[in-house]
Motif scaffolding. Structure first.
Motif, mmCIF file in Angstrom:
data_model
loop_
_atom_site.group_PDB
_atom_site.id
_atom_site.type_symbol
_atom_site.label_atom_id
_atom_site.label_comp_id
_atom_site.label_asym_id
_atom_site.label_seq_id
_atom_site.Cartn_x
_atom_site.Cartn_y
_atom_site.Cartn_z
ATOM 1 N N SER A 26 0.826 -1.210 0.000
ATOM 2 C CA SER A 26 0.000 0.000 0.000
ATOM 3 C C SER A 26 0.862 1.262 0.000
ATOM 4 N N LYS A 27 2.028 1.195 0.633
ATOM 5 C CA LYS A 27 2.876 2.380 0.732
ATOM 6 C C LYS A 27 3.904 2.486 -0.395
ATOM 7 N N PHE A 28 4.368 1.345 -0.932
ATOM 8 C CA PHE A 28 5.521 1.405 -1.822
ATOM 9 C C PHE A 28 5.318 0.790 -3.207
ATOM 10 N N SER A 29 4.188 0.138 -3.472
ATOM 11 C CA SER A 29 4.028 -0.545 -4.758
ATOM 12 C C SER A 29 4.035 0.423 -5.942
ATOM 13 N N LYS A 30 3.718 1.697 -5.711
ATOM 14 C CA LYS A 30 3.731 2.655 -6.821
ATOM 15 C C LYS A 30 5.132 2.868 -7.387
#
Length: 382
Positions: free
Chosen positions: A194-198
């Motif tokens: 949720s925090k880093f997949s982008k």
């Protein structure tokens, strides 16, 4: 010599004993998980670094992880491959050698990246550069071991990362487990993604750190495989790396000690041993956790013994145990599961004689790997 691995009769000085059969059992399981899940599982030296056993490890794994110059050099010179290296802070006087001994190098902060990245790549053009990230979530219960607690010095939070990463960053490293189960990994991945997949589309690898205790009897291996396969399915271009330490050496050996005296005060009997908790079993005091003693049960009965170390530290003792017989001077007291996070953390405080290290082969032969001497103590004080 041949040895009875139940009693270790015949051993009359302190000794850490690695059982090859148990070690190979763990390595076989870890190797099978790596192959089935298509991930790389590497040995973390911070938990286990007995390099004379590396020939056994190299039959099952091909890489290791380091957190310092000496560990990276050990990987390069004794394991035979450059290390996956991460340190909370690299120093100006060691970074060049660390780059030389590494194939992956992870920075803990953007400031460290900016200071050293061009330099390390100029020394080793094949280095794969990563950043340690902090998902701000961990289920580690002991605060001393929690890498994601508020104010932590470990890793970069998502709000501090630029939208586009520098071109030479090709991996994220995330460590937030400690002797954890697959269910913890499943819940933690929700926060990581949720925090880093982008940023994952900009990466080539993702290191999920250590603390995955997959060799524990109750560990859910099918769940772990499903989690890792699912991660691959969502991000097929990412190479997944796991770097446990305890899992490799879990329940693979003992610390054999001997009773040297029995004293009593105010109704408390203490069996004084020729080993020390503060010197030779530091995690018992630091973590803290109660070790398992072969043939004994934790008890506060009148017949129980407190086990005491032989240093001058007043608190160098642990628990009370009831044995099935009265202890006598000279007999062995065997501490179970004393290889991981023990042999790497011992010290020679008080000049206490350090236990030897031996390998119990699959054929039952005891092979001495290292005897410590006065010179080892003296040279540390030189």
């Amino acid at each position: 010599m041949k040895i009875d691995k139940t009693t270790f009769k015949g051993i009359d000085t302190p000794c850490y004993i690695i059982e090859e059969e148990r070690l190979r059992h763990n390595l076989e399981l870890i190797s099978s998980v790596a192959k089935e899940a298509d991930v790389e599982i590497i040995l973390a030296f911070k938990a286990y670094a007995l390099w004379k056993t590396f020939p056994i490890f190299k039959e099952y794994i091909s890489a290791t992880t380091a957190s310092s110059l000496y560990e990276a050099r050990l990987a390069y010179e004794e394991f035979g491959n450059p290390a996956h290296t991460y340190s909370p802070a690299y120093t100006d006087y060691e970074i060049d050698d660390i780059a030389k001994y590494s194939n992956h190098l992870t920075f803990n902060s953007l400031s460290q990246y900016e200071r050293f990245c061009d330099r390390v790549v100029s020394i080793n053009k094949d280095l794969r550069i990563g950043l340690r990230v902090n998902p701000e979530y961990s289920e580690v219960g002991t605060e001393l071991y929690n890498p994601c607690s508020p104010g932590t010095r470990f890793g970069i939070t998502a709000d501090k990362l630029p939208t586009s990463l520098p071109d030479n960053i090709d991996g994220f490293h995330c460590h937030c487990h400690c002797e954890s189960g697959a269910d913890v990994l499943e819940r933690t991945l929700v926060h990581i993604e949720s925090k880093f997949s982008k940023w994952f589309s900009q990466l080539k690898w993702l290191n999920l750190g250590g603390g995955h205790l997959m060799t524990r009897n109750d560990y859910d291996i099918p769940l772990l495989l499903n989690i890792l396969k699912g991660l691959h399915k969502r991000y097929p271009w990412l190479k997944i790396i796991i770097e446990p330490g305890s899992a490799f050496a879990w329940q693979t050996g003992t610390l054999v000690s001997q009773v040297v005296d029995i004293v009593e005060d105010k109704g408390i009997r203490t069996a004084i041993l020729n080993v020390s908790f503060t010197c030779h079993m530091p995690d018992c005091l630091e973590m803290p956790y109660m070790p398992q003693v072969r043939g004994a049960e934790i008890s506060d009965s009148a017949t129980a013994y407190r086990l005491g170390g032989n240093s001058c530290l007043s608190g160098d003792f642990m628990g009370t145990w009831t044995f099935d017989h009265e202890l006598h001077i000279g007999e062995n007291v065997i501490f179970e599961d004393m290889l991981h996070y023990t042999t790497v953390k011992t010290c020679m405080f008080n000049g206490i004689t350090h236990p030897s290290i031996a390998l119990l082969t699959c054929e039952g032969k005891l092979v001495m790997l290292r005897n410590y001497s006065y010179e080892d103590y003296r040279n540390r004080m030189d």
